[in-house]
Design a protein around this motif. Structure first.
Motif, PDB file in Angstrom:
ATOM      1  N   SER A 159      -9.445 -11.339  11.450  1.00 35.61           N
ATOM      2  CA  SER A 159      -8.360  -9.504  11.303  1.00 35.61           C
ATOM      3  C   SER A 159      -9.701  -8.879  10.829  1.00 35.61           C
ATOM      4  CB  SER A 159      -7.456 -10.161  10.491  1.00 35.61           C
ATOM      5  OG  SER A 159      -8.201 -10.263   9.372  1.00 35.61           O
ATOM      6  N   CYS A 160      -9.167  -7.686  11.643  1.00 34.07           N
ATOM      7  CA  CYS A 160      -9.940  -6.364  11.603  1.00 34.07           C
ATOM      8  C   CYS A 160      -8.772  -5.321  11.169  1.00 34.07           C
ATOM      9  CB  CYS A 160     -10.683  -5.758  12.604  1.00 34.07           C
ATOM     10  SG  CYS A 160     -11.505  -7.077  13.692  1.00 34.07           S
ATOM     11  N   HIS A 161      -9.713  -4.328  10.265  1.00 31.71           N
ATOM     12  CA  HIS A 161      -8.155  -2.934   9.720  1.00 31.71           C
ATOM     13  C   HIS A 161      -9.803  -1.931   9.589  1.00 31.71           C
ATOM     14  CE1 HIS A 161      -5.524  -6.093   8.316  1.00 31.71           C
ATOM     15  NE2 HIS A 161      -6.231  -6.963   7.794  1.00 31.71           N
ATOM     16  N   HIS A 162      -9.355  -0.953  10.574  1.00 29.30           N
ATOM     17  CA  HIS A 162      -9.962   0.596  10.359  1.00 29.30           C
ATOM     18  C   HIS A 162      -9.291   1.189   8.804  1.00 29.30           C
ATOM     19  CE1 HIS A 162     -12.124   4.473  10.441  1.00 29.30           C
ATOM     20  NE2 HIS A 162     -12.253   3.883  11.890  1.00 29.30           N
ATOM     21  N   LEU A 163      -9.877   1.154   7.732  1.00 32.66           N
ATOM     22  CA  LEU A 163      -9.232   1.485   6.851  1.00 32.66           C
ATOM     23  C   LEU A 163      -8.659   3.262   6.104  1.00 32.66           C
ATOM     24  CD1 LEU A 163     -11.653  -0.295   3.714  1.00 32.66           C
ATOM     25  CD2 LEU A 163      -9.570  -0.800   4.776  1.00 32.66           C
ATOM     26  N   ASP A 164      -9.414   4.026   7.382  1.00 29.13           N
ATOM     27  CA  ASP A 164      -9.070   5.187   7.777  1.00 29.13           C
ATOM     28  C   ASP A 164      -7.859   5.859   8.574  1.00 29.13           C
ATOM     29  OD1 ASP A 164     -12.107   7.133   6.215  1.00 29.13           O
ATOM     30  OD2 ASP A 164     -12.318   4.708   7.416  1.00 29.13           O
ATOM     31  N   GLU A 165      -7.945   4.549   8.764  1.00 30.80           N
ATOM     32  CA  GLU A 165      -6.204   4.870  10.275  1.00 30.80           C
ATOM     33  C   GLU A 165      -4.859   4.509   9.455  1.00 30.80           C
ATOM     34  OE1 GLU A 165      -6.782   5.765  13.242  1.00 30.80           O
ATOM     35  OE2 GLU A 165      -8.343   6.039  12.996  1.00 30.80           O
ATOM     36  N   ILE A 166      -5.545   4.106   7.650  1.00 34.64           N
ATOM     37  CA  ILE A 166      -4.254   3.518   7.325  1.00 34.64           C
ATOM     38  C   ILE A 166      -2.863   5.371   6.723  1.00 34.64           C
ATOM     39  CG2 ILE A 166      -2.629   2.793   4.957  1.00 34.64           C
ATOM     40  CD1 ILE A 166      -5.610   0.772   5.551  1.00 34.64           C
ATOM     41  N   GLN A 167      -1.968   5.146   7.433  1.00 32.36           N
ATOM     42  CA  GLN A 167      -1.206   6.798   6.768  1.00 32.36           C
ATOM     43  C   GLN A 167      -0.494   6.824   5.883  1.00 32.36           C
ATOM     44  OE1 GLN A 167      -2.493   9.190   9.117  1.00 32.36           O
ATOM     45  NE2 GLN A 167      -3.960   7.243   9.866  1.00 32.36           N
ATOM     46  N   ASN A 168       0.002   5.564   6.036  1.00 28.16           N
ATOM     47  CA  ASN A 168       0.746   5.705   3.908  1.00 28.16           C
ATOM     48  C   ASN A 168       0.436   5.096   3.046  1.00 28.16           C
ATOM     49  OD1 ASN A 168       2.685   3.552   5.367  1.00 28.16           O
ATOM     50  ND2 ASN A 168       2.241   4.145   6.850  1.00 28.16           N
ATOM     51  N   ALA A 169       0.989   4.920   2.251  1.00 31.16           N
ATOM     52  CA  ALA A 169       1.018   4.581   0.634  1.00 31.16           C
ATOM     53  C   ALA A 169       1.141   3.145   0.928  1.00 31.16           C
ATOM     54  CB  ALA A 169       1.485   4.819  -0.429  1.00 31.16           C
ATOM     55  N   HIS A 170       2.253   2.977   2.078  1.00 30.07           N
ATOM     56  CA  HIS A 170       3.076   1.060   1.866  1.00 30.07           C
ATOM     57  C   HIS A 170       2.521   0.398   3.201  1.00 30.07           C
ATOM     58  CE1 HIS A 170       5.296  -1.878   4.037  1.00 30.07           C
ATOM     59  NE2 HIS A 170       5.333  -1.578   2.931  1.00 30.07           N
ATOM     60  N   ASP A 171       1.382   0.923   3.560  1.00 29.42           N
ATOM     61  CA  ASP A 171       0.515   0.313   4.406  1.00 29.42           C
ATOM     62  C   ASP A 171      -1.186   0.020   3.884  1.00 29.42           C
ATOM     63  OD1 ASP A 171       2.536   0.370   6.609  1.00 29.42           O
ATOM     64  OD2 ASP A 171       1.264   1.896   8.523  1.00 29.42           O
ATOM     65  N   ASP A 172      -0.991   0.852   3.337  1.00 30.61           N
ATOM     66  CA  ASP A 172      -2.260   0.768   1.961  1.00 30.61           C
ATOM     67  C   ASP A 172      -2.370  -0.234   1.140  1.00 30.61           C
ATOM     68  OD1 ASP A 172      -4.860   2.641   1.377  1.00 30.61           O
ATOM     69  OD2 ASP A 172      -4.105   2.755  -0.174  1.00 30.61           O
ATOM     70  N   SER A 173      -0.818  -0.596   0.429  1.00 35.62           N
ATOM     71  CA  SER A 173      -0.770  -1.262  -0.737  1.00 35.62           C
ATOM     72  C   SER A 173      -0.177  -2.763   0.167  1.00 35.62           C
ATOM     73  CB  SER A 173       1.150  -0.623  -1.089  1.00 35.62           C
ATOM     74  OG  SER A 173       1.144  -1.401  -2.420  1.00 35.62           O
ATOM     75  N   THR A 174       0.082  -2.409   1.187  1.00 36.19           N
ATOM     76  CA  THR A 174       0.020  -4.037   1.924  1.00 36.19           C
ATOM     77  C   THR A 174      -1.036  -4.718   1.995  1.00 36.19           C
ATOM     78  OG1 THR A 174       2.110  -2.938   2.866  1.00 36.19           O
ATOM     79  CG2 THR A 174       1.317  -4.882   3.957  1.00 36.19           C
ATOM     80  N   LEU A 175      -2.091  -3.007   2.792  1.00 45.68           N
ATOM     81  CA  LEU A 175      -3.571  -3.885   2.661  1.00 45.68           C
ATOM     82  C   LEU A 175      -4.330  -4.459   1.531  1.00 45.68           C
ATOM     83  CD1 LEU A 175      -5.503  -5.140   4.925  1.00 45.68           C
ATOM     84  CD2 LEU A 175      -6.580  -2.901   5.121  1.00 45.68           C
TER      85      LEU A 175
END
Length: 162
Positions: free
Chosen positions: A5-21
């Protein structure tokens, strides 16, 4: 079958997605969850204590390896270009290095000259062992080697856990 799995942290647009990751990473288990790649800028790490803590936790579990790409930019422009390059030492690298737990850190560049090594060591706090440095045979020019990596990426949407 590879589980990557790959994630680009700078592409997270909202607090919910940030918290989920962040939640996903806190329970990450390499044997069960496979391989994980996180791509990010120094800004994302230096501006978030939670991300600093999460990366340090991953390191303490033995799951973190760091790659700083285009490290000549770090050395040449760190002090003038982006303060985040300089703050990366304090916010992530020093805590990891002072933990006493080994870590792999890869510094990559195709254009740095030998003078950059001392600057990179000073800016990061990382001691670069000379036998681990790869240079061109001709010390007056830069040698680019052709390297290719094939990556198959599966995009996984982050979803709320009920």
């Amino acid at each position: 079958d590879l589980n990557i799995s790959c994630h680009h942290l700078d592409e997270i647009q909202n607090a919910h997605d940030d918290s989920t990751l962040l939640s996903l990473l806190s329970s990450f288990n390499e044997a069960q969850d496979g391989c994980l790649f996180l791509f990010t800028s120094p800004q994302k790490i230096t501006r978030s204590i939670q991300w600093q803590k999460t990366l340090l936790d991953l390191h303490n579990k033995g799951l973190l390896h760091i790659c700083i790409d285009e490290c000549h930019l770090y050395a040449q422009f760190g002090l003038e270009f982006r303060n985040e390059f300089v703050r990366l030492k304090e916010s992530l690298l020093q805590p990891i290095l002072s933990s006493g737990k080994p870590i792999s850190i890869l510094f990559q560049t195709a254009t740095a000259m030998r003078e950059c090594v001392q600057e990179i060591q000073q800016l990061t706090g990382v001691t670069l062992q000379k036998n681990n440095l790869l240079w061109s045979n001709n010390l007056t020019t830069i040698s680019r080697r052709t390297i290719s990596i094939n990556v198959v990426v599966q995009i996984i949407a982050l979803a709320s856990v009920c």
